[in-house]
Design an enzyme around this catalytic site. Structure first.
Site, PDB file in Angstrom:
ATOM      1  N   ALA A  94      32.532  37.884  27.561  1.00 42.17           N
ATOM      2  CA  ALA A  94      32.018  38.406  28.819  1.00 42.17           C
ATOM      3  C   ALA A  94      32.437  37.565  30.010  1.00 42.17           C
ATOM      4  CB  ALA A  94      30.497  38.461  28.740  1.00 42.17           C
ATOM      5  N   CYS A  95      32.808  38.205  31.084  1.00 43.54           N
ATOM      6  CA  CYS A  95      33.060  37.580  32.378  1.00 43.54           C
ATOM      7  C   CYS A  95      32.601  38.565  33.450  1.00 43.54           C
ATOM      8  CB  CYS A  95      34.540  37.272  32.592  1.00 43.54           C
ATOM      9  SG  CYS A  95      35.329  36.274  31.309  1.00 43.54           S
ATOM     10  N   THR A  96      32.413  38.044  34.667  1.00 46.03           N
ATOM     11  CA  THR A  96      32.017  38.894  35.780  1.00 46.03           C
ATOM     12  C   THR A  96      32.787  38.471  37.022  1.00 46.03           C
ATOM     13  OG1 THR A  96      29.778  39.043  34.857  1.00 46.03           O
ATOM     14  CG2 THR A  96      30.064  39.739  37.138  1.00 46.03           C
TER      15      THR A  96
END
Length: 353
Positions: free
Chosen positions: A24-26
């Site tokens: 996950a990354c944002t």
């Protein structure tokens, strides 16, 4: 209770339609007062991604690293980048304020690499944009002509392919998301495309954003570390924070948003092994040309002022800031002076046939 029960049922229905998040990354883009534009991203990964910061000057000769049919170019702009495993560019800002971020997208399907067009290894995808373009519009105009084939390869130390999508933003606030879906390039271009996470594909992320806008962020926001929930929170908060005329206050507000959508360090989920801890965060002030970095394992934020860097072809040097294992090396203030001249890393290409 009349409101909560239907809402919970609706949320359950939406969640069942969305895939489990992968690594996950944002990423989020802030549009502030006086033309302030700030882009933030988190890097979430299950192991140390071997990140260091690099200064790359103008005039560097590059190859797409796909063999005889590789793309070739010379860097027009210098950049400060965050590497992945010191074999790829995963994040960075160039001297014109263009910011490029690569995030995981499990659904990515790249076109068959058949030599019909010049090839570009995915390790160079972000660097190609930083080297060649000053604005998002300029980059998208070139990409729409599909002048190249992006070729993926295995993640170092793993059996899976690197499945990534790319976001870009510039100092005007323009933004774009580029994905490969079912072998086709898909581009979303416009100031409104401020937030990107991971799964699902971006068209579905936008549908989810519309759903949460109808509910209203002051009423309820989803709180898990799943990509869909992080997308909803980042979309609400990046536009809810004050548009301060003080750029330091604006940077602080943007940091608070990207921290809000980070995954606590050490968090793992036994039946969802790809949900990963946030290892580091970057915040790029595209008006002042300052690139901020924060490791989860160090006590403070530091930054690099691009105005203090010699990017020229004649006298500029490749420089590295060694962040150490797990990015534990500690720096403070403007770290431009702490970079050391070194040999450029080699971008990972396709394996020899």
């Amino acid at each position: 209770m009349r409101f909560i029960r239907p809402l919970c049922s609706a949320l359950l229905s939406v969640s069942l339609l969305l895939p489990v998040s992968a690594d996950a990354c944002t990423r989020a883009v802030y549009h502030g007062a006086d033309g302030e534009v700030i882009t933030a991203r988190s890097m979430d990964w299950k192991v140390d991604v071997g990140t260091n910061l690099w200064i790359l000057p103008r005039g560097m000769e590059r190859s797409g690293a796909t063999g005889p049919r590789s793309l070739h170019w010379t860097s027009k702009y210098g950049s400060v980048i965050a590497s992945g495993y010191d074999i790829s560019t995963t994040d960075g800002m160039n001297e014109k304020g263009l910011v490029v971020n690569l995030l995981w997208l499990a659904e990515s399907e790249y076109p068959k690499f058949d030599g019909s067009k010049p090839g570009l290894a995915i390790s160079l995808w972000a660097q190609y944009m930083l080297d060649k373009y000053a604005t998002v519009a300029e980059a998208i105009d070139a990409l729409e002509k599909e002048p190249l084939l992006v070729a993926t390869a295995q993640v170092p130390g793993e059996e899976r392919l690197a499945n990534l999508h790319m976001s870009m933003s510039d100092s005007s606030g323009d933004s774009a998301v580029v994905e490969y879906v079912k072998g086709k390039q898909v581009i979303h271009h416009g100031r409104e495309y401020q937030v990107m996470t991971n799964s699902p594909t971006y068209d579905q992320q936008l549908a989810l954003e519309s759903y949460w806008k109808d509910i209203g962020g002051t009423t309820m926001l989803p709180g898990t570390n799943r990509a869909a929930d992080r997308f909803a929170r980042a979309s609400f908060y990046i536009n809810a924070i004050p548009k301060s005329e003080d750029p330091d206050m604006a940077v602080a507000s943007v940091f608070s948003v990207i921290r809000n959508v980070s995954v606590p360090f050490g968090i793992t989920t036994a039946d969802q092994p790809n949900i990963s801890s946030t290892r580091w965060r970057t915040v790029a002030d595209q008006k002042r040309l300052v690139y901020f970095f924060e490791s989860a394992l160090t006590p403070n934020v530091f930054w690099v002022k691009l105005s203090d860097i010699d990017f020229s072809h004649e006298t500029g040097k490749v420089m590295k800031l060694d962040l150490g294992k797990d990015q534990k090396n500690t720096f403070s203030g403007n770290a431009a002076k702490d970079f050391k001249e070194t040999k450029a890393f080699s971008f990972m290409g396709l394996p020899d046939k």
